[in-house]
Design an enzyme around this catalytic site. Structure first.
Site, PDB file in Angstrom:
ATOM      1  N   SER A  23       0.832  -1.198   0.000  1.00 27.73           N
ATOM      2  CA  SER A  23       0.000   0.000   0.000  1.00 27.73           C
ATOM      3  C   SER A  23       0.876   1.260   0.000  1.00 27.73           C
ATOM      4  CB  SER A  23      -0.958  -0.038   1.189  1.00 27.73           C
ATOM      5  OG  SER A  23      -1.981   0.911   1.043  1.00 27.73           O
ATOM      6  N   ASP A  30      -8.207  -3.043  -7.345  1.00 31.61           N
ATOM      7  CA  ASP A  30      -7.710  -2.839  -5.985  1.00 31.61           C
ATOM      8  C   ASP A  30      -8.844  -2.375  -5.070  1.00 31.61           C
ATOM      9  OD1 ASP A  30      -6.547  -0.935  -3.834  1.00 31.61           O
ATOM     10  OD2 ASP A  30      -4.816  -2.124  -4.473  1.00 31.61           O
ATOM     11  N   HIS A  72      -6.464  -6.126  -1.694  1.00 33.89           N
ATOM     12  CA  HIS A  72      -5.474  -5.064  -1.513  1.00 33.89           C
ATOM     13  C   HIS A  72      -4.357  -5.611  -0.637  1.00 33.89           C
ATOM     14  CE1 HIS A  72      -3.883  -0.990  -1.155  1.00 33.89           C
ATOM     15  NE2 HIS A  72      -3.879  -1.094   0.160  1.00 33.89           N
TER      16      HIS A  72
END
Length: 413
Positions: free
Chosen positions: A188, A290, A357
């Site tokens: 991330s 995502d 994700h």
């Protein structure tokens, strides 16, 4: 928007099962493996942090978790940068300093799973490497260098770049400098940080050292929130977040000079621009759907009336065909932005179509019966084949949702 002419459908391996009961058994086994006892690694605080100015938002020293390698992995290192969004205003950074993403006062020991696991069965290529997870406490993907006064009169320290340099310097003294193999990864906001620092990491080693970068779920798009849909606001949410972060925390030093000569610093903070200047071998690992970006960029709260998108953005299986088409527009933009990677030698792509994700730090998505499969490879197999050059190339882009049956509802979202 045109899509790539080289898009590949997933090759369905041994997992293509006709019997629902067998599929259920495999999913239960995957969940069991993903909840197996993880390695718990204690927190180490950076030595001399205050003297180096390398501190968290609240002024406390940053930290990391180091698990020593053994056997054949004694001189191999994996450095993993933690994620956790950004703070782009005095108010948001002030709130952030009161928690784990802004102060080491709240940090505890960490569990190592997925690519960080020392379980050979789960992580056959990297289980015995030296593994480091660097905690994220600056709010700008380890890239800022500034300070500001909080409303309570205290100082907000935007020192992500100093944290990066000081922690890596300390790790170099603990054996990273003599590494024969090295990977910089992150998830991330940590995946974005891996892109921002990829060239610096690679340059720290002699040419004969295999030093590569593996950003996971760090390829954020500059796209308006569901701009093709009439019932959403069309705001450039990610641009707004990055613009505030870039200017508040002064991240210019880590941005590509050739990009800054032509474009706004905020634009240079986006991965689509960063990859143009990265020279180190890199594998982009990401979902083209995502889940974080769909929830926070495409359909952020407040961008649509009523509950029209609430159920859909929570679980893609609840989306209408019209909503899926909007998501496909996001996917097409994603595929266009990573197109440049296809021609980069020694680079890799693993772009699946699962609603997820971050895939490297979790057992279930990294290597299990529920792991996404592209090109007949799980995430772990693809990363290993790319890093060790066991395949001619690993450049896989999945077809449109819901074409890939290996995308499990058990994946982290």
């Amino acid at each position: 928007m045109a899509t790539s002419s080289k898009l590949r459908s997933p090759v369905l391996p041994r997992r293509r099962l006709a019997e629902p009961f067998l599929l259920l058994l495999l999913l239960l086994a995957a969940v069991a493996s993903s909840t197996a006892a993880a390695d718990v690694v204690e927190l180490t605080l950076l030595t001399g942090a205050q003297e180096k100015g390398a501190v968290c938002l609240d002024g406390s020293p940053p930290g990391y978790h180091l698990q020593r390698g053994f056997g054949s992995g004694e001189h191999s290192w994996l450095v993993f940068l933690e994620g956790g969004a950004w703070c782009n205003s005095i108010e948001s950074c002030s709130r952030r300093k009161m928690g784990v993403y802004g102060s080491s006062k709240f940090m505890k020991a960490a569990e190592f799973n997925g690519i960080l696991s020392n379980d050979k069965q789960l992580n056959s290529d990297f289980y015995n490497w030296n593994k480091v997870a660097i905690r994220y406490c600056d709010g700008a993907s380890f890239s800022g260098d500034a300070e500001a006064q909080d409303k309570d009169g205290s100082t907000l320290h935007f020192r992500g770049l100093r944290i990066w340099k000081a922690v890596v310097d300390e790790l170099m003294g603990k054996g990273l400098a003599t590494a024969k193999q090295a990977i910089l990864s992150g998830c991330s906001a940590g995946g974005l940080a891996a892109l921002l620092h990829c060239n610096d990491f690679h340059a720290r080693f002699p040419k004969e050292v295999s030093a590569k970068c593996l950003p996971d779920a760090g390829f954020f798009l500059d796209i308006a929130s569901l701009c093709s849909s009439e019932d959403l606001s069309g705001e450039r949410h990610m641009w707004s977040v990055f613009n505030g972060t870039v200017h508040l925390q002064n991240v210019r030093e880590v941005l590509p000079k050739d990009c800054l000569a032509k474009k706004d610093p905020t634009e240079c903070f986006f991965p689509a621009e960063l990859v143009k200047s990265i020279t180190a071998p890199t594998l982009i690992l990401n979902s083209a759907y995502d889940s974080w970006q769909i929830r926070n960029v495409l359909a952020p709260d407040g961008s649509f009336p009523g509950q029209s998108w609430s159920s859909c953005k929570t679980d893609i299986r609840n989306c209408s065909s019209t909503q899926i088409q909007v998501f496909n527009g996001f996917r097409n933009k994603f595929v266009n932005d990573v197109e440049i990677v296809k021609d980069k030698k020694n680079w890799g792509l693993f772009i699946d179509s699962c609603f997820t994700h971050c895939q490297t730090p979790f057992n279930i998505s990294w290597s299990s019966q529920a792991s996404p499969v592209l090109g007949n490879k799980t995430v772990a197999e693809a990363v290993g084949d790319w890093y060790f050059e066991r395949s001619y190339e690993v450049k896989e882009i999945d077809c449109e949702y819901p074409c890939n049956p290996t995308c499990s509802s058990q994946l982290p979202t």
